[in-house]
Structures are given as structure tokens and as C-alpha cells.
Design a protein around this motif. Structure first.
Motif, PDB file in Angstrom:
ATOM      1  N   THR A 243      -7.459   0.772   1.446  1.00  0.00           N
ATOM      2  CA  THR A 243      -6.967   0.596   2.819  1.00  0.00           C
ATOM      3  C   THR A 243      -7.162   1.871   3.624  1.00  0.00           C
ATOM      4  OG1 THR A 243      -5.319  -0.998   2.046  1.00  0.00           O
ATOM      5  CG2 THR A 243      -4.961  -0.013   4.223  1.00  0.00           C
ATOM      6  N   LYS A 244      -6.833   2.988   3.025  1.00  0.00           N
ATOM      7  CA  LYS A 244      -6.977   4.282   3.697  1.00  0.00           C
ATOM      8  C   LYS A 244      -8.450   4.570   3.995  1.00  0.00           C
ATOM      9  CE  LYS A 244      -4.084   7.326   2.345  1.00  0.00           C
ATOM     10  NZ  LYS A 244      -3.372   8.336   1.513  1.00  0.00           N
ATOM     11  N   GLU A 245      -9.334   4.215   3.065  1.00  0.00           N
ATOM     12  CA  GLU A 245     -10.770   4.440   3.284  1.00  0.00           C
ATOM     13  C   GLU A 245     -11.270   3.637   4.484  1.00  0.00           C
ATOM     14  OE1 GLU A 245     -15.120   3.277   1.474  1.00  0.00           O
ATOM     15  OE2 GLU A 245     -13.297   2.619   0.450  1.00  0.00           O
ATOM     16  N   ILE A 246     -10.857   2.373   4.569  1.00  0.00           N
ATOM     17  CA  ILE A 246     -11.321   1.510   5.659  1.00  0.00           C
ATOM     18  C   ILE A 246     -10.836   2.036   7.010  1.00  0.00           C
ATOM     19  CG2 ILE A 246     -11.170  -0.814   6.637  1.00  0.00           C
ATOM     20  CD1 ILE A 246     -10.925  -1.853   3.726  1.00  0.00           C
ATOM     21  N   LEU A 247      -9.546   2.353   7.092  1.00  0.00           N
ATOM     22  CA  LEU A 247      -8.997   2.843   8.352  1.00  0.00           C
ATOM     23  C   LEU A 247      -9.574   4.208   8.722  1.00  0.00           C
ATOM     24  CD1 LEU A 247      -5.273   1.731   7.923  1.00  0.00           C
ATOM     25  CD2 LEU A 247      -7.000   0.727   9.432  1.00  0.00           C
TER      26      LEU A 247
ATOM     27  N   VAL B 166      -3.152   7.854   8.681  1.00  0.00           N
ATOM     28  CA  VAL B 166      -4.579   8.098   8.944  1.00  0.00           C
ATOM     29  C   VAL B 166      -4.819   8.595  10.359  1.00  0.00           C
ATOM     30  CG1 VAL B 166      -6.839   6.979   9.197  1.00  0.00           C
ATOM     31  CG2 VAL B 166      -5.404   6.482   7.198  1.00  0.00           C
ATOM     32  N   PHE B 167      -4.161   7.954  11.349  1.00  0.00           N
ATOM     33  CA  PHE B 167      -4.443   8.259  12.750  1.00  0.00           C
ATOM     34  C   PHE B 167      -3.485   9.286  13.355  1.00  0.00           C
ATOM     35  CE2 PHE B 167      -6.467   4.147  12.133  1.00  0.00           C
ATOM     36  CZ  PHE B 167      -7.685   4.315  12.784  1.00  0.00           C
ATOM     37  N   GLY B 168      -2.293   9.392  12.807  1.00  0.00           N
ATOM     38  CA  GLY B 168      -1.339  10.367  13.309  1.00  0.00           C
ATOM     39  C   GLY B 168      -0.708  10.020  14.633  1.00  0.00           C
ATOM     40  N   ILE B 169      -0.737   8.743  15.022  1.00  0.00           N
ATOM     41  CA  ILE B 169      -0.117   8.311  16.279  1.00  0.00           C
ATOM     42  C   ILE B 169       0.638   7.006  16.047  1.00  0.00           C
ATOM     43  CG2 ILE B 169      -1.776   9.454  17.805  1.00  0.00           C
ATOM     44  CD1 ILE B 169      -3.235   6.853  18.132  1.00  0.00           C
ATOM     45  N   LYS B 170       1.328   6.544  17.089  1.00  0.00           N
ATOM     46  CA  LYS B 170       2.139   5.332  17.013  1.00  0.00           C
ATOM     47  C   LYS B 170       1.294   4.122  16.610  1.00  0.00           C
ATOM     48  CE  LYS B 170       4.624   2.181  20.125  1.00  0.00           C
ATOM     49  NZ  LYS B 170       4.989   1.934  21.529  1.00  0.00           N
ATOM     50  N   VAL B 171       1.839   3.284  15.719  1.00  0.00           N
ATOM     51  CA  VAL B 171       1.152   2.074  15.261  1.00  0.00           C
ATOM     52  C   VAL B 171       2.074   0.874  15.424  1.00  0.00           C
ATOM     53  CG1 VAL B 171       0.110   0.880  13.300  1.00  0.00           C
ATOM     54  CG2 VAL B 171      -0.292   3.330  13.607  1.00  0.00           C
TER      55      VAL B 171
ATOM     56  N   VAL C 298       0.829  -1.203   0.000  1.00  0.00           N
ATOM     57  CA  VAL C 298       0.000   0.000   0.000  1.00  0.00           C
ATOM     58  C   VAL C 298       0.866   1.257   0.000  1.00  0.00           C
ATOM     59  CG1 VAL C 298      -1.991  -1.091   1.064  1.00  0.00           C
ATOM     60  CG2 VAL C 298      -0.215  -0.128   2.524  1.00  0.00           C
ATOM     61  N   LEU C 299       2.173   1.096  -0.258  1.00  0.00           N
ATOM     62  CA  LEU C 299       3.101   2.234  -0.275  1.00  0.00           C
ATOM     63  C   LEU C 299       3.512   2.534  -1.717  1.00  0.00           C
ATOM     64  CD1 LEU C 299       5.353   1.324   2.779  1.00  0.00           C
ATOM     65  CD2 LEU C 299       3.431   2.917   2.705  1.00  0.00           C
ATOM     66  N   TYR C 300       2.601   3.123  -2.470  1.00  0.00           N
ATOM     67  CA  TYR C 300       2.877   3.315  -3.888  1.00  0.00           C
ATOM     68  C   TYR C 300       3.893   4.426  -4.145  1.00  0.00           C
ATOM     69  CZ  TYR C 300      -0.421   7.266  -3.680  1.00  0.00           C
ATOM     70  OH  TYR C 300      -1.055   8.433  -3.377  1.00  0.00           O
ATOM     71  N   GLU C 301       4.103   5.305  -3.161  1.00  0.00           N
ATOM     72  CA  GLU C 301       5.052   6.404  -3.377  1.00  0.00           C
ATOM     73  C   GLU C 301       6.488   5.901  -3.481  1.00  0.00           C
ATOM     74  OE1 GLU C 301       3.076   6.169  -0.753  1.00  0.00           O
ATOM     75  OE2 GLU C 301       1.896   7.994  -0.406  1.00  0.00           O
TER      76      GLU C 301
ATOM     77  N   MET D 217      -0.963  -7.958   7.967  1.00  0.00           N
ATOM     78  CA  MET D 217       0.321  -8.434   7.464  1.00  0.00           C
ATOM     79  C   MET D 217       0.643  -7.865   6.085  1.00  0.00           C
ATOM     80  SD  MET D 217       0.366 -12.412   8.726  1.00  0.00           S
ATOM     81  CE  MET D 217      -1.171 -12.868   7.939  1.00  0.00           C
ATOM     82  N   MET D 218      -0.294  -7.158   5.481  1.00  0.00           N
ATOM     83  CA  MET D 218      -0.083  -6.570   4.167  1.00  0.00           C
ATOM     84  C   MET D 218       1.035  -5.516   4.233  1.00  0.00           C
ATOM     85  SD  MET D 218      -3.156  -5.174   1.739  1.00  0.00           S
ATOM     86  CE  MET D 218      -3.596  -3.869   2.902  1.00  0.00           C
ATOM     87  N   LYS D 219       1.897  -5.522   3.265  1.00  0.00           N
ATOM     88  CA  LYS D 219       3.057  -4.626   3.284  1.00  0.00           C
ATOM     89  C   LYS D 219       2.628  -3.157   3.314  1.00  0.00           C
ATOM     90  CE  LYS D 219       7.366  -3.606   0.839  1.00  0.00           C
ATOM     91  NZ  LYS D 219       8.188  -3.887  -0.368  1.00  0.00           N
ATOM     92  N   GLY D 220       3.150  -2.433   4.293  1.00  0.00           N
ATOM     93  CA  GLY D 220       2.912  -0.997   4.368  1.00  0.00           C
ATOM     94  C   GLY D 220       1.665  -0.573   5.101  1.00  0.00           C
ATOM     95  N   VAL D 221       0.853  -1.520   5.573  1.00  0.00           N
ATOM     96  CA  VAL D 221      -0.416  -1.134   6.194  1.00  0.00           C
ATOM     97  C   VAL D 221      -0.188  -0.335   7.476  1.00  0.00           C
ATOM     98  CG1 VAL D 221      -0.707  -3.251   7.547  1.00  0.00           C
ATOM     99  CG2 VAL D 221      -2.723  -1.967   6.818  1.00  0.00           C
TER     100      VAL D 221
END
Length: 446
Positions: free
Chosen positions: A341-345, A382-387, A304-307, A371-375
Motif C-alpha cells: 500500500t505504501k509503495e503504491i501511494l 506518505v503525503f504528510g497532509i490531511k487525508v 495496513v496498521l501492523y504497528e 475502504m481497507m482498514k488503515g489506508v
């Protein structure tokens, strides 16, 4: 876990989980489970539990033994691909029962335990939650007694929910004595006004009944029904994380479930009816390929990291036979996955927006899609905090394979059962079992 709308009904003896006779085999995978009349006497301190998660992508049965020191040993895990489930809910009884039977036989073979009762994990967009307080003024005496606590609990539980719904969980968050919050044990304290603060989870009765009846026809008895993220949190979140404030997101194939803790107390929970299958569907539509191929492409090549993809980097698209159909830019695949992914989160964020500033431990991602790469990077955006990406806490037994995020909910069901059993509920197991199942299956609305 704490109090429920009705008394919980774990068995301190589990005649439903019996050691199997040496060499005994039940039915071959896909076959019917025969009715067994065999009974064995177990030691009174037997603590073997079985958890069943009927997921959109997989059906999983876990057999675990709870030890006296609180540790859990996984005795066996059986799983089968899921059919007949959509967005976490059963849509085809026969298909689901066949899949459950397959998973059940495998779990029994690997654990050498005959399973008769299960803790059933459920989810679905119909499940909602709220917080409610019950206020009880002591009539005469100033020392709080057990009856006063029960009265405050009953008032807190007497909350209005839709007539078509049924209570799944009523969890004590805290007690308040004369305005003093965060009281964990009020009995024996001096006070005039006692309040019980509850987190209440409820869902549509008919959909809960469908899941119970589907399992009962296998036949298996349902010991309790548990909202999946409540179970998963028991093995994903530590006590310290709950105290600091944490949001656990169980990102599955059909749903994105969540539960949020503040100051050690469950504060919010719910289900977004979107998941990994929706990401797969978007890939299939964008690339005009079958869903099965899109799923493999997502898992094997996706991110999900297309950049971060080099400009012009191409990816071959093959059909199921390996024939190359064409090429696409890898960045295009990643962008399609990123957007969904961004929409769901983001939908989860909208539901917990008011609490984000109090989550010192941050966000814990679990479930197969985590487990998806980059999630994790997208979640931070999206949340702006530690994940943190997290599986289940280490448990003993055949667990090296199963300590990954996709098994958090089914293993959490074992921990949930262990916690309920440790609470020494007031009613006998048989009375508790009868009352709980009567509530969930009754046609009379609450």
C-alpha cells in the motif's frame, strides 16, 4: 467540465435511454442482448444518462436522471464481477462482453430503462496528461471576441503528443489577458494578448479503440470516453475543495488513478498501474495460499496498521473448504499489506510532489481499496497532509448502498454527462457525436 479537444457530444434528447414497456424483460443474466427496433418519443427535456465502468474487480452500469436543479437521481445500478480485465485494461473481449451484458441487464431491470448509449470510463498506465498554453495576439481591435477565444483554444490544443496517442480531454483551466491570470470569461474584456491555459489528457489510440469496440459489439453506442478520475472527482470533490487545492486518489483493484486541483483548476492527473489486486497477490505469495482466499483474508481480517497489533497475536489460515492449514502472526499479514500500500501511494506522491504544498483541502481517497482498514493513516504518513476517505456526494434514488467509495467513478460519469449537457455546445448533438467518435476511432494519427 470545460472545453475538450473536439466539441463534446452529449445529447439534450436521449433516444438511447428509453422507458421500458411494462413487463418487458431483455435477456436473462449472461444471455445475449437482442437487437431492439422499438422506438418511443421522449420529451425534449429528458436527461437520463448511463455510465459504464469496466474495472479490474467489477463492471458497473449506472443509470441516472439529471434534474433541473442540478441534483441527480440514480434510477438503477447493475454490476457483475469482472473477468478479462487486467490493470484496468481489456485483455479478453469475450469475457468482458459477457460481464458487461450481465451488469447491463441488471441495470435495465432495476431502472426500467432500456440502455442504448453509455458514457464509458477508461483507465490504464498508457493515459498521460500535460498542461499547455495557447497565446493569441489580437490583430486590430482591443475588445476580445468569441473568435479570439477560439483561436487561443486551438493554439493551446495544438500540442505535440505521441503519434500513437489520441486526445481524451482538453480542459480549460483559465484564460490570461495581458498577463492577468485566472480570467474565467474573457469575451468583452479589453486586451491585446489572450492566452488559453489547458489541461490535456491523452492515451494510446489502440487501447482506447479496444474499449470502444468491445462495448459497441454488445451492442451499445459510446457517447463519450472519460478518464475515470476526472469523472469521480465530479462527485467526490466539492467546489470549495477544488478551490482550496485537493488531490483525489481513486484506489481500485488494478490501478490507482488520481486528479489534482489547484485554485479550482485541474492541474495534474494520471494512473499508477498498481492496485488492490497487487496487495492480494503479495498476501497469497507470502502465505502460500490461493488468490481467492488471500482476497477474503485481506478484506475480512486485513489492515495496513501492523504497528497496532498485539505481539504474538495469531490468525488461523483456512483453505476454501474451511480446513485450517495453520497459523500466522496477524502482524505479518498486516505488514505485507502495509508495504505494498505504501509503495503504491508513494508512486502517486512522486508524480504530484511539486503540488503538495498547495493542497489546502488535502487528499481525498476513494475507490474500493480506500475502504481497507488503515489506508487513510498510511496515506497521511506518505503525503504528510490531511487525508479524507470519501464516497460519492449524496444523490437521490436507490443510493444508500451506492454512496460508498467503490461507486465514485460510475456515478461520476452521470454527473460528468450532466455538466457537459449544461454547457450548450456549439455543434448539434449528431455532428458532435460523429466528430468525436471519428476522432477516437480513426486510424489517422493526430
Amino acid at each position: 467540465m470545460a472545453d475538450r479537444h473536439t466539441e463534446s457530444h452529449c445529447h439534450h434528447q436521449h433516444p438511447c435511454h428509453l422507458p421500458r414497456k411494462t413487463g418487458h424483460r431483455r435477456a436473462e443474466s449472461g444471455g445475449q442482448r437482442p437487437h431492439s427496433t422499438r422506438t418511443l418519443n421522449l420529451m425534449a427535456k429528458s436527461t437520463i444518462y448511463a455510465g459504464l465502468e469496466i474495472g479490474t474487480h467489477k463492471i458497473c452500469v449506472v443509470v441516472g436522471e439529471a434534474k433541473r436543479d442540478g441534483a441527480i437521481k440514480i434510477l438503477g445500478v447493475g454490476q457483475a464481477p469482472s473477468r478479462g480485465v487486467r490493470k484496468g485494461e481489456i485483455v479478453d473481449f469475450e469475457k468482458v462482453q459477457t460481464c458487461v451484458n450481465d451488469a447491463l441487464v441488471r441495470a435495465e431491470d432495476r431502472s426500467d430503462v432500456m440502455i442504448r448509449n453509455v458514457f464509458l470510463g477508461v483507465t490504464g498506465a498508457h493515459i498521460e496528461s500535460l498542461n499547455n498554453r495557447g497565446r493569441h495576439r489580437l490583430p486590430d481591435q482591443t475588445e476580445i471576441a468569441e473568435d479570439d477565444v477560439e483561436e487561443a483554444k486551438e493554439i493551446a490544443r495544438s500540442v505535440s503528443i505521441p503519434q500513437s496517442n489520441v486526445f481524451l480531454h482538453s480542459v480549460t483551466r483559465q484564460y490570461i489577458v495581458d498577463g492577468q491570470e485566472a480570467v474565467r470569461q474573457p469575451i468583452g474584456r479589453e486586451g491585446r494578448v489572450l492566452e488559453a491555459d489547458y489541461h490535456i489528457i491523452h492515451g494510446v489510440r489502440g487501447r482506447v479503440q479496444n474499449a470502444i469496440r468491445c462495448v459497441r459489439e454488445i451492442p451499445l453506442e459510446v457517447e463519450d470516453v472519460v478518464f475515470n478520475p476526472v469523472a469521480a472527482a465530479q462527485v467526490v470533490l466539492t467546489r470549495e475543495a477544488k478551490m482550496q487545492g485537493a488531490l483525489m486518489i481513486d484506489f481500485g483493484a488494478g490501478t490507482c488513478d488520481y486528479v489534482l486541483y489547484e485554485d479550482g483548476m485541474i492541474t495534474a492527473s494520471g494512473c499508477v498501474p498498481l492496485g488492490g489486486d497487487h496487495i492480494t497477490n503479495d498476501v497469497a505469495m507470502a502465505l502460500q495460499i490461493p488468490n481467492g482466499r488471500a482476497e477474503r483474508l485481506k478484506v475480512e481480517e486485513g489492515s495496513v496498521l501492523y504497528e497496532d497489533v498485539a505481539e504474538g497475536e495469531m490468525l488461523s489460515i483456512e483453505d476454501d473448504t474451511g480446513l485450517v492449514l495453520g497459523e500466522i502472526e496477524r502482524a505479518f499479514l498486516f505488514e505485507v499489506m502495509n508495504l505494498r500500500t505504501k509503495e503504491i501511494l508513494t508512486q502517486v506522491r512522486v508524480r504530484v510532489e511539486d503540488h503538495l504544498g498547495r493542497l489546502g483541502a488535502g487528499i481525498y481517497l476513494t475507490g474500493g481499496v480506500s475502504m481497507m482498514k488503515g489506508v487513510d493513516a498510511v496515506a497521511r504518513e506518505v503525503f504528510g497532509i490531511k487525508v479524507t476517505r470519501a464516497g460519492s456526494a449524496p444523490v437521490s434514488g436507490i443510493t444508500a448502498t451506492f454512496e460508498n467509495p467503490q461507486y465514485s467513478a460510475p456515478i461520476g460519469l452521470i454527473r460528468y454527462a450532466q455538466i457537459l449537457d449544461s454547457e450548450k455546445p456549439f455543434l448539434s448533438p449528431l455532428k458532435r457525436l460523429g466528430r468525436r467518435m471519428q476522432e477516437l476511432l480513426s486510424s489517422v494519427t493526430l
